[in-house]
Each structure stands twice: as C-alpha cells, then as structure tokens.
Design an enzyme around this catalytic site. Structure first.
Site: not given
Ligand code: MEV
Length: 435
Positions: A85, A275, A291, A388
């Site tokens: 990513e 995430k 792992d 991003h």
């Molecule tokens: C993107 O990989 C992760 C985010 O969505 C985490 C978040 O929203 O805190 C930017």
C-alpha cells in the site's frame, strides 16, 4: 477444458507451469514469461523459496522498505516494512520523525503467556473426571519431558494445565487448557507437540482408569493470546501537538481524541481504524518473517474482548498532557520458522539489532501506534486523500506505462494541484496528444 488433475504436486516445476499455461492460458507463452521472470537467477536462493511451500511456480514480490527515525525506550530503530500500500511507509516515517522530537515511543511488555488446548468429549461423571485429571497431571508433564527439555533449559516450558468444563455450552465438552512460555520462539510447533502428547497420555490413562471413555476431538494452540500483551505509548504537552502553523494544537488534540472515542464505540469505524493500525503491524510482521494471519486473528479477537468490536488504541488529555497508546496481543518469534532461513527476514532482524521476541513485540506495537497516529492526524486535519493520492499518483502513472519524462511532467503539474484518478489520467492523455 478439464482443469482438475491428480498427482499435480509430483510434477516438476516446469511441468506444473506447462499444465497451468495449457489449462488456464490457452498455451499463451506470455503467461509463462510472467511466471518465470520472477525466478531468481541464484538457483540456490530460488530453491530455498521453492521449498518454503508446495507447488511453487514463481515468487510474489512485495516492496521491502524501511521507516527510519523511530525512537523506542530511548533506542533508535530503522523499521523494516514489507507492504504494497503506497502511503503506509511514508506515514510511518512521518509519525516516527514527529515523535522523535517529542521524546519518542515508550513500550512495555505486559505478559508473554501463550495458550493451547486439547478439546475432548466425555459423558461420564464430572467429579470422577476431575479426580482423574488431578492424578494424571504430573504424568502429562512427565511424558512431554523430551519435548520441553531444551525450552526449559532456556527458562521456558509448560506453565500449567487446567481441566475446563465446557458442558454448559456443549454436552460432554471439556478441555485441557494449557499455558506456555516459549521465550523467543513463536512456539506453535512446541505448543502443538506438547498438546498432542497430553492428548495421547490423557486418553491412554483414561482407558485404564475411568469407567467412561474420553474422545479427543483435537489438540491445537490458540492464536488468541490476551496474556501475551504489549503496550506502547506516546505523550507530549498539548501545546506541542501541532508542527503545522495552520493547525491549532488544542483543537487538533481534541479532535484526535474524538476520533479515537468514535472508534471505541462504533464498530463500523473501529474496523477501519484498526485496519490502519494493522497497516503498520502487518508490514513489520511480514518483513520479520512472522505469521500475520495468527497476529490478525488474535488482535481482532482482542479488539472484541468486551463484547463489542472496539479500537485498539486509546487517547486522553490529562493536566494538559496528550497521551496516545495501544495495547495488543502479539505472539511473535525471533528464532525458528523463517527467521534464519529467508535472507531478507534475517537482514530485517539484524537491522533491528537481533531483537528478542519481547523487543520485537514492542517494535511492532510502536509501528501500529505510529501508523494509527499518522492516519488520524490526516483524517482529522487535511483528510486522508491528499497524502494517499500523492503516493498513489505513481501507481496511476505506472498503470498508463508513463515514461520517465511523462512522470516528471505529471508530478510537477500535481505538486500544488488536487490529485484525483481522472485528473491524472487526463493529464497523461493531454501530454500524449501534445506529443
Ligand atoms: C487505509 O489503509 C487506512 C485508513 O483507512 C485507516 C483509518 O481510517 O484510520 C486510513
């Protein structure tokens, strides 16, 4: 086209590829080129990778990057990360630098206990089973001596075995619930070997002693390790929380805490929030040969431990001090498994000064906290897309097979222009029309 086959694993690597190309790609040789172009020219190295798993036909590359400037418990680290990513490493590096100037990260181990269970069925008298368990327990430990000898020499081993009555949930269901200390090993093989021996001894002894039979369903470690726990934290005076003149520190601190509070009570947000934490954690877990599926499963179970899926990180302001922390279970190894086999994993661990499992737990927790800090900082200030898309623009350029000159021109154009997929595509197309 018949795409089933028996004896596939017995074919040679090139026979396997030929079969794939014939059955799935209409004998198109470009598919074969795609697979073989990732083979390593060093045959020994390639063989090593081939033999990690079965039916290997190629290598799957992920970028291996580093995030410098992490200060953890006063020590400087450059953290290796394997991830696809685009913005993750940049975000981690930015957060590391930000906290480097504010005292760095503090991390501590809250526990290292791992768990394994023998699940079995028994329909006889419960008291008789308890008495039998208490009598047989020393033999369970005795019979695993050949497995535990080395681990015990180093200070680890089996901590305890309990009999757990689960008949309230499933008629006849009991467990041997065992706890382990596996030191610098992740311990899966050690724990599973001990459990299988417990099961064997328990069943054999039960046959000679109990009136009713014991039927073992399975013996397996648990990837839920709430007692193998690490905590990492950053803190600074609220007034120091912004390094951007356009962002007011107090406002930012309050908004940041609101964002964490939302993730604490709202599962839809908590999953995305976590995430983002896992972006940092998985990248280090992969780079250090651990792992990530086990870690993912354990971490998310921990996030639900209070009955609702919730944030792994927490934040507070007390006496004008902003504090942000994470508490997560991590069962990691720095010996065994891939750690001494995969050259990049070895290098990654060397770069981290050959950490103990406890040190690696701290480093990984810090990577997760840093990642979450970077995400929340963007989300509560500029929005996530700015950073991003800045990183993603290269993916779009590569998708359109832009050459170096085109890349340079497009990057220049978007230096101070809002980036969107369509705007970048339009810019490439315009360039190409012009030329
Ligand atoms: C993107 O990989 C992760 C985010 O969505 C985490 C978040 O929203 O805190 C930017």
């Amino acid at each position: 086209m018949n795409t089933t086959i028996s004896g596939f694993s017995k074919l040679s690597k090139s026979e396997k590829i030929d079969w794939i190309i014939a059955t799935h790609f209409n004998n198109d040789s470009s598919a074969k080129t795609t697979l073989t172009q990732y083979w390593n020219s060093d045959e020994k190295l390639q063989k090593l990778h081939d033999e990690f798993i079965e039916n290997t036909v190629s290598n799957y590359y992920l970028p291996f990057a580093v995030a410098p400037n992490f200060k953890i418990n006063g020590k400087s680290y450059t953290i290796p990360m394997a991830i696809e990513e685009s913005s993750v490493v940049a975000a981690a590096s930015k957060a590391a630098k930000f906290w480097l100037n504010r005292g760095g990260f503090k991390a501590e181990i809250l526990g290292t206990t791992k768990i394994g269970q023998v699940h079995f069925m028994y329909y006889g008298n419960a008291e008789e089973l308890t008495n039998f368990f208490n009598t047989v327990k020393p033999k369970l430990l005795e019979d695993t001596k050949s497995i535990t000898k080395n681990m015990e020499k180093r200070g680890g081993g089996i901590l305890d075995i309990e009999l757990r009555d689960k008949t309230q949930n499933i008629n006849g269901y009991y467990q041997l619930h065992a706890t382990f200390e596996t030191l610098d090993a992740m311990g899966a093989n050690f724990i599973n070997s001990c459990l299988e021996q417990f099961a064997k001894t328990f069943k054999n002894e039960a046959e000679n002693t109990l009136n009713d039979s014991v039927s073992v369903v399975m013996s397996i470690l648990s990837n839920y390790v709430p007692e193998c726990l690490v905590r990492a934290e950053v803190s600074c005076p609220v007034v120091d929380l912004s390094d951007d003149p356009s962002i007011d520190s107090k406002e930012f601190a309050e908004k940041f805490i609101q964002a964490v509070n939302i993730a604490e009570i709202e599962p839809y947000r908590a999953v995305t929030h976590n995430k983002g934490v896992m972006n940092g954690i998985d990248a280090v877990i992969l780079a250090t040969g651990n792992d990530f599926r086990a870690v993912e499963a354990g971490v998310h179970a921990y996030a639900s431990k209070d009955g609702i899926y919730s944030s792994l990180t927490h934040a507070s302001i007390e006496n004008d001090i902003f504090k942000f922390w994470i508490e997560i279970p991590l069962a990691l190894g720095t010996v065994g498994g891939l750690t001494s086999l995969h050259p990049l994993v070895k290098l990654a661990l060397e770069m981290l000064y050959k950490p103990t499992a406890k040190e690696l737990m701290q480093i990984v927790a810090v990577a997760g906290l840093a990642q979450n800090f970077a995400a929340l900082r963007s989300l509560t200030t500029t929005g996530i897309q700015q950073g991003h898309m800045k990183m993603h623009i290269m993916n779009i350029l590569n998708q359109f097979e832009a050459n170096e000159a085109e890349k340079k021109l497009v990057l220049e154009q978007f230096k101070d222009q809002a980036i969107s997929h369509s705007a970048v595509v339009e810019a490439i197309e315009k360039l190409r029309i012009k030329n």
